[in-house]
Structure formats: structure tokens, C-alpha cells
Design an enzyme around this catalytic site. Structure first.
Site, short mmCIF file in Angstrom:
data_model
loop_
_atom_site.label_atom_id
_atom_site.label_comp_id
_atom_site.label_asym_id
_atom_site.label_seq_id
_atom_site.Cartn_x
_atom_site.Cartn_y
_atom_site.Cartn_z
N HIS A 185 -0.97 -0.49 8.21
CA HIS A 185 0.10 -0.10 7.28
C HIS A 185 1.46 -0.57 7.79
CE1 HIS A 185 -3.11 2.84 6.13
NE2 HIS A 185 -2.68 2.53 4.92
N THR B 253 0.83 -1.20 0.00
CA THR B 253 0.00 0.00 0.00
C THR B 253 0.86 1.25 0.00
OG1 THR B 253 -1.32 1.39 1.52
CG2 THR B 253 -0.32 -0.56 2.44
N SER C 5 -0.80 3.53 9.97
CA SER C 5 -1.65 2.82 10.95
C SER C 5 -0.95 1.50 11.26
CB SER C 5 -3.03 2.53 10.37
OG SER C 5 -2.94 1.46 9.43
#
Lengths: 391, 391
Positions: A182, A144, A179
Site C-alpha cells: 500500500h 487502492t 502495508s
């Protein structure tokens, strides 16, 4: 090619399975249906009514789409995953089989641990299964853009050349994950890079932006092939949520000022990118990183685009700035390189009012399923920080 | 200060507990004795006969050293760890409670998963316990120089200022971890940094070099206080292993050419560094990184030093180059900054022949315990790479 898709029942995994099957590849899918379970537990659900995996596969077969083999089970079970890899002998594994929600990972210690365990251990099991059974197999891993966070310099594709004290090296791009979800993706990247350096595996990390959209060429062929569409505060992504909010007359929930900028892409481009990466594999020993998005937008730009499209269709649309539940910069530099997939031939599907209108029309067909109670943000990144009292 | 030590039964954890207790701090220790269990399972053991934790604590009390509270249990059990943190209300937590062997993490999929699960989930549990019960507590976390690997540029202390395309930022130093154990330490650093940024926690990551030595001021006071000393291929570190090999007449096992360079420090300096970090805590929200070593050596330099010291004591010492079981560069640039602990007042105990001779004398007292069967390297980083046939 023999392609194994982990998380093949999911928002992106299922359309990816259909895409490869439609192109004549031999597709197998693994899923433990945890995404469906998390929604059941939370009292939320996909807006689109999704068929069970067996029914989806049967419908695809009935339409002449070819056979997709299904292996129900968890990537966290190393013996199970090893057996599947040994049996299917994949030439490429596309790994979507992870807990993919940032808010979910921030909701409690238990959910943070569940996220990092599921994602890190599942991925580690996969690396060993590939090493021991199909060492030439190409791992296509979904990462990501949120791994990078919000640095003050341009974001490069996985690596950066650093000049320091008269010497230089090309090193992994530093990460400031946004986060605990993540963070888990960063952990995966670290482990995969190690496996490539040490065992000679080949892998591509697709650092994907925020995906929007509902339909792909294959899922549009039959209602039974439709993929899930989430809009709740845990699993819904921002543009999808805004479109749903427009249709049901809920204000568009912009977190904070909405000046946060990110990379975005259409679900159709996710499939195109995964296909390009798979058909052009990394070299043995190479850990290749692509930034997988097509355009940068701020949240408020998206809200304004949806408001405009919605109003043209006759919906009254209100933009509501909520107290930002996340800990993130709202005013920040953001410029992320994303040329490697374009170099491989990606032709982006760019976002415009027409595309938003088409999403709104698809949502209209299913709007009676909408559950409004779980749309507004409740999961706070820092529970100790009290809301600042925005409306 | 109220200090909680996780892994307080270990090679470094136990002497650290004694040090803080001797200085009048209120010390509690957590341990699940997994290190003892791993040795039992492998048929290896500490050279030094180590007392049970309860006996050690009783001996310390008997010598007037003060009360050390013991909490047997695993950091992987989030409810247990939360209860300990809530009860002890620590002002500092020193976290050694991890699987700390690189070869152990590379031996099999099961051991890799055990390592990353134990380390990452245990540390994540700790972050939540601190956030929810003692948010001002200072986390002193043991990291490792092996997180950085072998880059072509100087290794800085945790962060590096990068100038890129006309802009600049200070970002986490890129990591090239050397094993799946080292990867887990990188994961921990990523998670702790995130917790500092997001929850305002304060933490110091001590990226420690390879530790050598047996005795500290406190453990030398009574045989019942002695700490463990490992020399097997899994848990033994290089200089300790060379000293033991000298005493029992086993060739010094140098992996490959032995030109690999690393940072080293004496166990006494580990305690001094941990004490300095604890007494000079990070600021709220700060993730501080210290490179905790005092000198750089190549493996062959250490072998030659030990050979020389051993021969002066009358031992015939042979240096044996084994096929390198690790995947690492043998000829490489290595220059790691380590000034922050010196700035806080660290006075290094430097390595010399006298120190090696003193280690050899301590080992002589326990040499009858030596188990020779598990000294030679067997755990290969890449099982697919066949030994190159070195002696």
C-alpha cells in the site's frame, strides 16, 4: 479509442481488455507474466484454469471479439515500455501492471524491495513515456483504498479541504497505508500527482476497494476466456477465499475479531468503473481521484453472509478466528466517500446471498484444482510479535 | 554512542562524522562515492579540494580526533547494508546516503529512476536491517522542506490536526513535493512512518531547509578535513552559488522573479540539529518530524544580501533573472513552523552580511578551481515548456 492495458494478463487486466475490445476499442496489452511466476514459485495457482495469453487472445478472435495486440515485457524496462507507448499511441493507458499483494510485500526484505521497485519504477517509466510520446493520453491508474488506512475522520476522494489557522487549502488527503504494498501505491499517487502538476499530464487514480467475483459478461462466453481466481493467503482476497473455503470444507479464516471494515466491489463494477473513467477523461494537468468501491462491510459480516449462503446450499460452514497476522485496528471508525463514480453513472452490482451462491456454483466446477496448503495465514506484518494463541 | 552515518563522505555527512567523533562517539561511515562519480560524469567538481575518505579519516586520526570506521559500499545493496548494521550494532543511524539533487532527478527518465531507486530502496533496506538487527536503534533520516511544497496554509512539523465533518484526527501533513527527488523523500517518509507504526521502530525525519556554508569547527582544523562545496546548477544550493558567483565575477543567477521563499540554515546548524535529534531520540514506535531550518528568505533577498556583502568587499555584483527552469509558484504564501529543534535547545547561527563575507573569503582561497561552464541553469522541470525569453 486506442487503449493500452498494462498487466493485461491479470485477474482484472484480462477482463478489462475483453470489455474494451467488445465495445470496439483498439486494445493492446502488456504483461510480463510475473503473477503466474510468483504463483509457480510459491506452489499456488489460480483455481480457474487460465489459458496462456496468446491462446486467450486467439480464442477471443475466434469468437469474433476482435484483435487484441500483445506486448510481452516488463514495465520495469523503461526502453521497452517507451517503445510500446510510441508504437501504440494510446489515448488511454489503464495501468494494472503491478505487484498487487499486501502479504507478498510484507514477507521479506527481498519481496518488499521487489514490490516497491516493480511498482514505483514501472509507474515512473510510464509517466516519462506518456510525457515524451503521448502527452494528451489519459492515465487510468489502479490505486487502492488501503492507501488511506484507518483515519478517525471520513475518507474523502483523494483531496481534503483543510481550514488551519485562519487560512484554507484543498490538499492531498493524508495517507496511512496498510502495508509496504500500500505504501508503494501511495508513492505512485505522489509521483503521478507531481507529473500532472509539472508536465500537465492527465490522470485518474482509482482507489479501489477489495474486489470479489469471478465472471464478467465477456469471460463467461467461453471457458478459454475465464480469468484467474486466487484464494491463497498471499493473493486471495477475502470474499473470494471465503467462498472457496465453503466449497472445499475449510473453515472461513477471519483475521482477528473480523470487525475490520473496508470498501468492496464486484469485478463487474471494476470494469464498469474503469470504463467510466476512461470514457470521461481527466482534464490536462488534472490528477483526479475516485474511491472505487460500492459497499462497506466488516470481515465478519462477509463471513456470516457466506456461511448463510453456503448453508442454504447444504455446506456445513465453520467460522474460525485466526490470530490477526496484520498490524491494523480491528475496532475503528470507517466512513469513506465514494460518489464520483456514481455521479458518472455507475450502477452498482450489490452483494447479496444470490451473488455468493452464484460464485459458489462457479467454484464448484473447478474445486478439484484447490490447493489447501496455502490458505491459512502465515505471513505476519510484524514477525517480532508472537501469535497471541488464538485457535 | 555507537553511530552509523550513511553517506559519510558527503557535504553534510563528513562534517557530521567529525562532529560526533570529536564528541567521543564511536562513529562508522558508509559511502559508495556516487556523489563524486556524478560530478566526474558531469564534468563538475567541488570547489574545495576534498581528500579521499581514507585520507580524511587518517588525517583526523593523526590530529588526535579518534578512529572513524569506514565501510565502502552502497545502501542499495541490502545484503551489504544488513552486514554493516549487524557488525556495527548502531544505537543511532544518521541517513544522508541518498541522491540529493532536485535538478539531477528531473534531467532524464534514467536519472529520475536512478534517484528514486537509490533513495527508496536504500532506505527500505535500512528499515529492514534495523528491524532485524537493532530494533531499538534510532533512525535519524534527512528529509527536506521541499516535501511540503507551497501550500496555502501554514506548514506544520510533519503532522496536522484536521477537523472534518464533526470529527478530528492528527494525520501526516499533506505533501506537494517540488521535484522527483522531493517525491522520493516523501516516499521515504511514508515508508519510515509505516515501519514505526508496524514494527515499533523509532525515527526522526529532519525536514531540512536549504543549507549554506562551508566550514564547521572540525573541518576548519586542517585543510585535509575540508568538506565539499558545490555551486553547479545540479548540486549547488542557492546561497553557496551566489557567493561563488560573486568571487568569480559571474552574475547571480536568480530563477524567475526570485520571490520564491524557502527555509534556510547554516551547515553548522545542520550538525547541531542532527546532534540534538540523536541525543534526544524518538520513542519506540514514534515517527517524529522536525522542520530543520532557522530562517525564511526569498531568493531575491539572498541575492541582494550577497550583492551588498560582495560590493563591500570590492566586487562588482550583477543580479540576473533567468527564465525559471523549475515549475513552482513565484508569488506564494509561505509560513513554516520550526519550533521543535529550538525546544530541544538549538541556538541558530543567523545569516548576515558578516557570514556571507566569511564564506566569500573561504571561496577566494579556492577560486582557481571554479568551473564556470555548468553554473547557468539548463535542467528544465518541463522540457515541453519553451523558455519565455528572459535574459
Amino acid at each position: 479509442m486506442r487503449i493500452l492495458i498494462l498487466g493485461g494478463d491479470g485477474y482484472l487486466g484480462w477482463p478489462t481488455a475483453l470489455r474494451f475490445s467488445a465495445r470496439g476499442h483498439e486494445v493492446s496489452v502488456v504483461d510480463d507474466f510475473s503473477r503466474r511466476r510468483w504463483h509457480t514459485e510459491a506452489g499456488t495457482d489460480s483455481l480457474t484454469p487460465i489459458a496462456d495469453l496468446d491462446e486467450r487472445i486467439a480464442a477471443w478472435r475466434e469468437l469474433g471479439g476482435g484483435e487484441i495486440r500483445s506486448y510481452p515485457g516488463s514495465v520495469q524496462d523503461g526502453d521497452f515500455l517507451e517503445a510500446v507507448v510510441a508504437e501504440t499511441q494510446p489515448e488511454a493507458v489503464v495501468h494494472y501492471g503491478q505487484q498487487a499483494s499486501a502479504p507478498y510485500s510484507m514477507a521479506s526484505r527481498q519481496q518488499a524491495v521487489e514490490t516497491q521497485h516493480a511498482n514505483v519504477i514501472g509507474n515512473l517509466n510510464l509517466l516519462f513515456a506518456i510525457r515524451d510520446h503521448v502527452p494528451d493520453c489519459h492515465l487510468v491508474k489502479l490505486g487502492t483504498m488501503g492507501e488511506y488506512g484507518q483515519p478517525e475522520i471520513d475518507i474523502e476522494e483523494g483531496y481534503i479541504e483543510i481550514h488551519h489557522k485562519g487560512r484554507s487549502d484543498v490538499l492531498p488527503y493524508p495517507k496511512l497505508p496498510a502495508s509496504l504494498y500500500h505504501c508503494a501505491k501511495v508513492h505512485d499517487s505522489t509521483n503521478i500527482h507531481f507529473a500532472c502538476r509539472t508536465w500537465g499530464l492527465r490522470a485518474t487514480d482509482l482507489n479501489q476497494g477489495v474486489v470479489y467475483g469471478i465472471e464478467t459478461d465477456e469471460t463467461a462466453r467461453d471457458e478459454r476466456l475465464i480469468t484467474r481466481f486466487d484464494y491463497d493467503e498471499i493473493f486471495g482476497t477475502v470474499l473470494n477465499r471465503f467462498c472457496l473455503q465453503t466449497v472445499i470444507g475449510h473453515p472461513l479464516t477471519v483475521y482477528g475479531a473480523g470487525t475490520q471494515t473496508r470498501g468492496f466491489l464486484n469485478i463487474r463494477d471494476t470494469l464498469a468503473c474503469v470504463e467510466l473513467a476512461t470514457l470521461n477523461p481527466a482534464e490536462g494537468g488534472e490528477f483526479r481521484v475516485f474511491n472505487q468501491f460500492t459497499e462497506q462491510f466488516s470481515v465478519i459480516e462477509l463471513a456470516e453472509l457466506v456461511k448463510q449462503a453456503g448453508e442454504h446450499l447444504g455446506y456445513p460452514v465453520e467460522i474460525q478466528h485466526c490470530d490477526n497476522p496484520r498490524v491494523e485496528k480491528e475496532e475503528h471508525y470507517y466512513n469513506a466517500v465514494h460518489t464520483k463514480l456514481l455521479d458518472l453513472g455507475l450502477e452498482p452490482t450489490l452483494l447479496g446471498e444470490e451473488l455468493v451462491e452464484s460464485m459458489i456454483h462457479t467454484i464448484e466446477r473447478h474445486k478439484s484444482n484447490a490447493i489447501e496448503a496455502h490458505i491459512d495465514p502465515r505471513t505476519r506484518w510484524n514477525p517480532a510479535k508472537s501469535p497471541a494463541g488464538r485457535p
